[in-house]
Write an enzyme that holds these catalytic residues in place. Sequence first.
Site, PDB file in Angstrom:
ATOM      1  N   ASP A   1      44.993   6.573  26.051  1.00  0.00           N
ATOM      2  CA  ASP A   1      45.532   5.713  27.246  1.00  0.00           C
ATOM      3  C   ASP A   1      46.697   5.987  27.022  1.00  0.00           C
ATOM      4  O   ASP A   1      47.068   6.594  26.990  1.00  0.00           O
ATOM      5  CB  ASP A   1      45.301   4.000  26.997  1.00  0.00           C
ATOM      6  N   ASP A   2      47.978   4.721  28.281  1.00  0.00           N
ATOM      7  CA  ASP A   2      49.390   4.795  28.232  1.00  0.00           C
ATOM      8  C   ASP A   2      50.051   5.395  27.153  1.00  0.00           C
ATOM      9  O   ASP A   2      49.693   4.897  25.820  1.00  0.00           O
ATOM     10  CB  ASP A   2      49.353   3.636  29.082  1.00  0.00           C
TER      11      ASP A   2
ATOM     12  N   LYS B   1      40.850   8.789  32.895  1.00  0.00           N
ATOM     13  CA  LYS B   1      41.227   7.149  32.728  1.00  0.00           C
ATOM     14  C   LYS B   1      42.571   7.177  34.242  1.00  0.00           C
ATOM     15  O   LYS B   1      43.661   8.550  33.781  1.00  0.00           O
ATOM     16  CB  LYS B   1      41.344   6.295  31.606  1.00  0.00           C
TER      17      LYS B   1
ATOM     18  N   ASP C   1      44.658   5.323  36.864  1.00  0.00           N
ATOM     19  CA  ASP C   1      45.292   4.247  36.785  1.00  0.00           C
ATOM     20  C   ASP C   1      45.860   3.749  38.198  1.00  0.00           C
ATOM     21  O   ASP C   1      46.473   4.860  39.195  1.00  0.00           O
ATOM     22  CB  ASP C   1      46.495   3.519  36.024  1.00  0.00           C
TER      23      ASP C   1
ATOM     24  N   ARG D   1      37.057   0.057  37.968  1.00  0.00           N
ATOM     25  CA  ARG D   1      37.427  -0.685  37.229  1.00  0.00           C
ATOM     26  C   ARG D   1      36.977  -1.789  38.463  1.00  0.00           C
ATOM     27  O   ARG D   1      37.449  -1.932  39.784  1.00  0.00           O
ATOM     28  CB  ARG D   1      38.974  -1.142  36.766  1.00  0.00           C
TER      29      ARG D   1
ATOM     30  N   ASP E   1      43.611  -6.322  34.395  1.00  0.00           N
ATOM     31  CA  ASP E   1      43.372  -6.450  32.716  1.00  0.00           C
ATOM     32  C   ASP E   1      42.493  -7.716  32.135  1.00  0.00           C
ATOM     33  O   ASP E   1      42.843  -8.762  32.213  1.00  0.00           O
ATOM     34  CB  ASP E   1      44.168  -5.945  31.967  1.00  0.00           C
TER      35      ASP E   1
ATOM     36  N   GLN F   1      24.527  -4.574  42.526  1.00  0.00           N
ATOM     37  CA  GLN F   1      23.936  -3.150  43.712  1.00  0.00           C
ATOM     38  C   GLN F   1      24.306  -2.304  44.328  1.00  0.00           C
ATOM     39  O   GLN F   1      24.332  -1.534  44.804  1.00  0.00           O
ATOM     40  CB  GLN F   1      23.955  -4.462  45.224  1.00  0.00           C
TER      41      GLN F   1
HETATM   42  C1  GLA Z   1      46.777  -0.444  33.059  1.00  0.00           C
HETATM   43  C2  GLA Z   1      45.423  -0.595  33.315  1.00  0.00           C
HETATM   44  C3  GLA Z   1      45.232  -1.082  31.798  1.00  0.00           C
HETATM   45  C4  GLA Z   1      45.782  -0.433  30.669  1.00  0.00           C
HETATM   46  C5  GLA Z   1      47.317   0.001  30.548  1.00  0.00           C
HETATM   47  C6  GLA Z   1      48.246   0.953  30.390  1.00  0.00           C
HETATM   48  O1  GLA Z   1      47.576  -1.765  33.243  1.00  0.00           O
HETATM   49  O2  GLA Z   1      45.037  -1.370  34.005  1.00  0.00           O
HETATM   50  O3  GLA Z   1      43.959  -0.483  31.208  1.00  0.00           O
HETATM   51  O4  GLA Z   1      45.520   1.310  31.220  1.00  0.00           O
HETATM   52  O5  GLA Z   1      47.870   0.031  32.609  1.00  0.00           O
HETATM   53  O6  GLA Z   1      49.632   0.948  30.453  1.00  0.00           O
END
Ligand code: GLA
Length: 445
Positions: free
Chosen positions: A71-72, A148, A150, A206, A210, A251
């Site tokens: 992730d980040d 992923k 964002d 998403r 979060d 759905q």
């Molecule tokens: C957002 C995303 C999280 C994560 C953070 C990373 O908040 O929704 O899932 O990836 O950024 O900074």
Amino acid sequence: MQLLATALLLCLGICTAAAHDDNGLARTPQMGWNTWNKFGCGISEETVLSAARALVSSGLRDFGYEYVIIDDCWQAPSRDPQTQSPRADPTRFPRGIKAVADEVHELGLKVGIYSDAGKFTCGRRFGSLDFEEIDANTYASWEIDYLKYDNCYNEGRAGYDLISFERFARMSRALNATGRPILYSLCNWGEDGPWNWATTIANSWRISGDITDKFDRYDDRCPCTSAIDCKLPGFHCAVTRIIDYSAPLGQKAGPGRWNDLDMLEIGNGGMSYDEYVVHFSIWALVKSPLVLGNDVTKMTSETLSIITNDAIIAVNQDPVGSPAVRLWREPQEAGGTVQLWAGPLANGATIIALLNTSPISQIVTIDLEKDVFMDSDVAQQKAAYRLFDLWQRADESNLVSRWGKDVGVFQSQVPSIYVDAHQIKVWKAVPADAALAVKEQYRLH
Ligand code: GLA
């Protein structure tokens, strides 16, 4: 000639838009592990590789958890000044991302990375907006299998479906153009209703701000009560809040395109056993990606037992790919609600779940005829069903565990079910006349 030009134009619009839906990936919801929930920005090559090794040694890989997602905060302070290519933090990832990806692949796993359709990522590293091609090509050259993507610092390019669509479609097109199959996991927190427009460009999206490692705590930082028309997705969203968001959205999902309820918190310590069971069950039933967010190098046997319930995983990975929906939700005087969920599975089976989010136990009767099989034909409404409780393990007849425990045959109603506070009951219902024959196939030899 003009006809040809029109056909070409149409194809450019439709053919590129449809490409991701059809990239062959995520025919069932993706499963894996992600650095963010447990480690945030405190990651390094070691964090990623030790988790990858643990996925193998704990057996989790063999349950289907295959993507290891960085992730980040993997990024260097800036892009390469000459080529503008993304590059990794030289201290945290001294050998670069390709070397990490190679090791993850050698373990029989796949690798994911994170970026942002904005100027910066949420952790203020460089984003990919206006760098889509160069970034997608770099990820492909690193042999990345999953992105992923964002939504922070999007420069105001949100607020209308089309503006969001175009910003996220650019990366979809860039990924497709690399020729490498890269699962595209869109993360705009449900802003502008991605379930209505991301189906042709992404494999998942998403639906909420979060997640937080809490069952039902109200937090103003996650202010919306419904995902639809939510203008401020926020963060610190409790599990029951995200469950409410997901209820009407089933759905819109199906093979290759899923509602993402966010990464799992099981094992991070903020919820009880029963609450984590609810969290895992609903994520599985609505066909959310199942992406672990705990420290898989240090797990209790209780955590492992939840995330390796193969009966529940089989529901998530069922080939029909049809999310369960909420049939009713009744507020309780003591707070919380009682909810009934159901959905179709392969081979004529049905998944049924009874959820109690209230702080006290409840006794509930389920109406199979009028609620669960409401949209079925009369024969199905009146039929008898054998129920298997998927949180009770193999029954005494020595069946493989993914059948759960045989709790008997029911017709029309399942009476007086006891469901404790913050507990869920999950059954697989099989037409009784077929159930014994089907059970035979699963008998251990
Ligand atoms: C957002 C995303 C999280 C994560 C953070 C990373 O908040 O929704 O899932 O990836 O950024 O900074």
